[in-house]
Design an enzyme around this catalytic site. Sequence first.
Site, PDB file in Angstrom:
ATOM      1  N   ASN A  54     -17.840 -27.061 -16.175  1.00 37.59           N
ATOM      2  CA  ASN A  54     -17.743 -26.212 -14.984  1.00 37.59           C
ATOM      3  C   ASN A  54     -19.124 -25.873 -14.440  1.00 37.59           C
ATOM      4  O   ASN A  54     -19.373 -25.920 -13.226  1.00 37.59           O
ATOM      5  CB  ASN A  54     -17.010 -24.910 -15.315  1.00 37.59           C
ATOM      6  CG  ASN A  54     -15.512 -25.088 -15.476  1.00 37.59           C
ATOM      7  OD1 ASN A  54     -14.965 -26.142 -15.163  1.00 37.59           O
ATOM      8  ND2 ASN A  54     -14.846 -24.069 -15.974  1.00 37.59           N
ATOM      9  N   ARG A  71      -6.312 -37.534  -6.633  1.00 37.80           N
ATOM     10  CA  ARG A  71      -6.933 -37.887  -7.915  1.00 37.80           C
ATOM     11  C   ARG A  71      -5.874 -38.574  -8.759  1.00 37.80           C
ATOM     12  O   ARG A  71      -4.818 -37.997  -9.025  1.00 37.80           O
ATOM     13  CB  ARG A  71      -7.447 -36.642  -8.660  1.00 37.80           C
ATOM     14  CG  ARG A  71      -8.528 -35.875  -7.909  1.00 37.80           C
ATOM     15  CD  ARG A  71      -9.131 -34.786  -8.794  1.00 37.80           C
ATOM     16  NE  ARG A  71      -9.900 -33.833  -8.019  1.00 37.80           N
ATOM     17  CZ  ARG A  71     -11.172 -33.984  -7.681  1.00 37.80           C
ATOM     18  NH1 ARG A  71     -11.804 -35.085  -8.031  1.00 37.80           N
ATOM     19  NH2 ARG A  71     -11.812 -33.060  -6.983  1.00 37.80           N
ATOM     20  N   ARG A  82     -14.115 -35.246  -4.771  1.00 39.17           N
ATOM     21  CA  ARG A  82     -15.427 -35.143  -5.420  1.00 39.17           C
ATOM     22  C   ARG A  82     -15.383 -35.564  -6.883  1.00 39.17           C
ATOM     23  O   ARG A  82     -14.546 -35.120  -7.656  1.00 39.17           O
ATOM     24  CB  ARG A  82     -15.953 -33.713  -5.305  1.00 39.17           C
ATOM     25  CG  ARG A  82     -17.371 -33.553  -5.836  1.00 39.17           C
ATOM     26  CD  ARG A  82     -17.867 -32.144  -5.654  1.00 39.17           C
ATOM     27  NE  ARG A  82     -18.157 -31.838  -4.258  1.00 39.17           N
ATOM     28  CZ  ARG A  82     -17.840 -30.698  -3.659  1.00 39.17           C
ATOM     29  NH1 ARG A  82     -17.183 -29.774  -4.308  1.00 39.17           N
ATOM     30  NH2 ARG A  82     -18.155 -30.496  -2.395  1.00 39.17           N
ATOM     31  N   HIS A 133      -5.622 -33.501   1.258  1.00 35.14           N
ATOM     32  CA  HIS A 133      -5.380 -32.813  -0.023  1.00 35.14           C
ATOM     33  C   HIS A 133      -3.900 -32.516  -0.228  1.00 35.14           C
ATOM     34  O   HIS A 133      -3.498 -32.060  -1.312  1.00 35.14           O
ATOM     35  CB  HIS A 133      -6.208 -31.505  -0.036  1.00 35.14           C
ATOM     36  CG  HIS A 133      -6.311 -30.859  -1.373  1.00 35.14           C
ATOM     37  ND1 HIS A 133      -5.722 -29.651  -1.670  1.00 35.14           N
ATOM     38  CD2 HIS A 133      -6.946 -31.249  -2.513  1.00 35.14           C
ATOM     39  CE1 HIS A 133      -5.985 -29.323  -2.918  1.00 35.14           C
ATOM     40  NE2 HIS A 133      -6.727 -30.271  -3.457  1.00 35.14           N
ATOM     41  N   TYR A 187      -2.261 -29.189 -16.641  1.00 38.13           N
ATOM     42  CA  TYR A 187      -2.227 -28.214 -15.550  1.00 38.13           C
ATOM     43  C   TYR A 187      -0.792 -27.717 -15.359  1.00 38.13           C
ATOM     44  O   TYR A 187       0.164 -28.479 -15.528  1.00 38.13           O
ATOM     45  CB  TYR A 187      -2.672 -28.835 -14.221  1.00 38.13           C
ATOM     46  CG  TYR A 187      -4.092 -29.336 -14.143  1.00 38.13           C
ATOM     47  CD1 TYR A 187      -4.946 -29.335 -15.234  1.00 38.13           C
ATOM     48  CD2 TYR A 187      -4.579 -29.848 -12.936  1.00 38.13           C
ATOM     49  CE1 TYR A 187      -6.247 -29.812 -15.126  1.00 38.13           C
ATOM     50  CE2 TYR A 187      -5.873 -30.331 -12.825  1.00 38.13           C
ATOM     51  CZ  TYR A 187      -6.701 -30.318 -13.925  1.00 38.13           C
ATOM     52  OH  TYR A 187      -7.983 -30.797 -13.827  1.00 38.13           O
ATOM     53  N   ARG A 231      -6.527 -17.651 -10.009  1.00 34.71           N
ATOM     54  CA  ARG A 231      -7.155 -18.076 -11.255  1.00 34.71           C
ATOM     55  C   ARG A 231      -8.684 -17.983 -11.209  1.00 34.71           C
ATOM     56  O   ARG A 231      -9.326 -17.520 -12.131  1.00 34.71           O
ATOM     57  CB  ARG A 231      -6.755 -19.513 -11.578  1.00 34.71           C
ATOM     58  CG  ARG A 231      -7.275 -20.003 -12.922  1.00 34.71           C
ATOM     59  CD  ARG A 231      -7.220 -21.506 -13.039  1.00 34.71           C
ATOM     60  NE  ARG A 231      -8.286 -22.146 -12.296  1.00 34.71           N
ATOM     61  CZ  ARG A 231      -8.144 -23.223 -11.537  1.00 34.71           C
ATOM     62  NH1 ARG A 231      -6.955 -23.765 -11.385  1.00 34.71           N
ATOM     63  NH2 ARG A 231      -9.174 -23.763 -10.909  1.00 34.71           N
ATOM     64  N   HIS A 257      -2.593 -24.037 -11.974  1.00 38.05           N
ATOM     65  CA  HIS A 257      -2.972 -24.827 -10.799  1.00 38.05           C
ATOM     66  C   HIS A 257      -1.964 -24.738  -9.657  1.00 38.05           C
ATOM     67  O   HIS A 257      -2.247 -25.147  -8.539  1.00 38.05           O
ATOM     68  CB  HIS A 257      -3.134 -26.293 -11.236  1.00 38.05           C
ATOM     69  CG  HIS A 257      -3.807 -27.168 -10.237  1.00 38.05           C
ATOM     70  ND1 HIS A 257      -3.130 -28.114  -9.486  1.00 38.05           N
ATOM     71  CD2 HIS A 257      -5.098 -27.257  -9.838  1.00 38.05           C
ATOM     72  CE1 HIS A 257      -3.977 -28.745  -8.693  1.00 38.05           C
ATOM     73  NE2 HIS A 257      -5.172 -28.247  -8.881  1.00 38.05           N
TER      74      HIS A 257
END
Length: 687
Positions: A46, A376, A406, A436, A469, A565, A593
């Site tokens: 992170n 992803r 990213r 997205h 997740y 979160r 998530h």
Amino acid sequence: MTKQLSHYVNRDLSWIEFNRRVLEEAQEPANPLLERAKFLAIVSSNLDEFMSVRVAGIQDQIRAGYTKTDFTGYTPAGLWKRLLKRTNQMVAEQYRSYRDIVRALAKEGIVFRSMDELTAQQLRAVSDYFHEIVFPVLTPMAVDQSRPFPLVHTKELYLAVLLQQEDGGEEEEPLFAIVQVPSILPRFFQVPYRTGSKKTEFVLLESIIEQFIHTLFNGYKPFAVHPFRLTRNADLSINEDGAEDLLEEIEKELRKRRWGIPVRLEVARGMHPYALAMLQEELEIEDNLFQIDGPLDLSFLMKFAGSLPGYDNLRFDRMEPVYPKEFDDNEDMFSVVKERDVLVYHPYESFEAVNDFVTEAAYDPDVLAIKMTLYRVSGQSALVQALSKAAEAGKQVTVVVELKARFDEERNIAWARQLEKAGCHVVYGLVGLKTHAKILLVVRREHGTLRRYVHVGTGNYNDSTATLYTDIGLFTSHPVIGADASALFNEITGYSSPYEWKAFGVAPTGLKEKLFRLIDREIEHAKAGRKSHIVAKMNSLSNQEMIDKLYEASQAGVTIELIVRGVCCLRPGVPGRSDNIRVISIVDRFLEHARMVYFANGGEEEVYLSSADWMTRNLTRRIELMCPVFDRELGRMLINMLQLNLNDNVKARQLLPTGAYAPVVNEGEPLRSQYEARDIRKWKGYA
């Protein structure tokens, strides 16, 4: 005189608080030891991303002379000073936790050794490993007048080596070289067991290389060897308007990432002053220097904890996702979704249901078209294989691949090429916008008509992260949702005049406005004395306009409960502004998530699933989707899920008006929402 708090919490300082909550999980004695090591690895990963993107952006602003304050009251320079102090404190705390975990692991028989602690037999094994496996991969890189300072790759581990000629005097200026610790090899090496011992012992790769560093420099004597690691600016700057081929443009920018401006330098504490000065001068880093008391880059602990055989007593109990019962009793998934909507809750329910749905569509002769978004994708994606098969079978397959996800850009480029090769229509989205939204549309011929089947999710179509997740997926054949899904793909892939969405809220053209209308409706209910209540769950909340709208609703008497979160720029519990707002964050075994939002609506309750966090980038610079759940029974199930989070008094942390987080007051029996949610069959009423 006390300084008055800003109406907002700074986004980057809020992120530091989030990563501190992850660190708390590494420090939690009730968590199994190897899981604590994994949390420590997550803290490192992170922080790497934070430095290479957020901090890099702040440094860019400082270099450009930007001095304006943001809406939270910070100038770039003022924020940078605060962040540097906070991150240094966090890293120091992180390494204290590392030493605690290493000591605890040693008591369980898992030991990290230094080279001088090894037996003669173990040293021979290490020597063999070095000479046979490691040595051939190493490349010493000297720095002198004829050999300029080499390219130091971002987030790779290196050794800085100071040398003297064997026949030279100590008064001579040291020679300098660097050696990359090869990331292609494991970071840790298990040495043979000692005679009569059952302890599992390891040495780190950089320690092995340091031990034999002299073999790389014949005729020279290494007298100081220290690890270092550089983090570079990793944010891509893509001119989409001027790009003839977006895929090629992104590939070009990915190559540039190797030369990104240095952002952070990590070195081993006690590094030789000459070596440190050389690195700082060549890499042009002055203040963002971290002197580490322990191994650099603790992200290796993720692989270490996951690959260590045995020791299941030091891990979480294994949890096998159940296959959704709605589909388990019927091989024809289309007949199920035709009759009723189906909700799937990952990771408690298996992502295989999504894979199976696409695979069934690929082989079904009545399916004419499949359209989906990929943001992803996992390394071995069954979805990509199924889409390829569908295209090869002559179906119309359209895949919107987000090349700008990213740190997944290279993988997505590879998938895009594979899909194109199979005959799929691959689209890279709209200029200037990331796609997205998570949506899948199947068009099927049934009895002379066409029926649309849709899957809308809160998470990526990734079977790996679906085990880690918490996310929600909705399967539906509702005609209104199907019509909106077709319109959405038409807008992304072709030219389409603005569409009046019947069910969806879509960013960037109308999602924020729809949310505002729904919040305004709650305000009207509150003023009229009707039931008014908002519960929203998301990863981050940082958009100023959205925060102001929630403040307005709170002041009107609307009860607001937020499950955020990560970053939260809203200050709850401030008299006269946010008295009616409560914010909690849950950090636990699985990454929370899912994005959901509930509106009481005067008693006519509504629940929505969404791909969007309430951040400026999601609401204005991305194609995002919010979808209603029309089925009353499923809506009630989602409300129960939200309530379960709100009742968590074990892992939940409450955001205070100061911007700090505190454990939720434990009233009554302990309730850990992720553990309660594991009993999904009971949740869905078919236990």
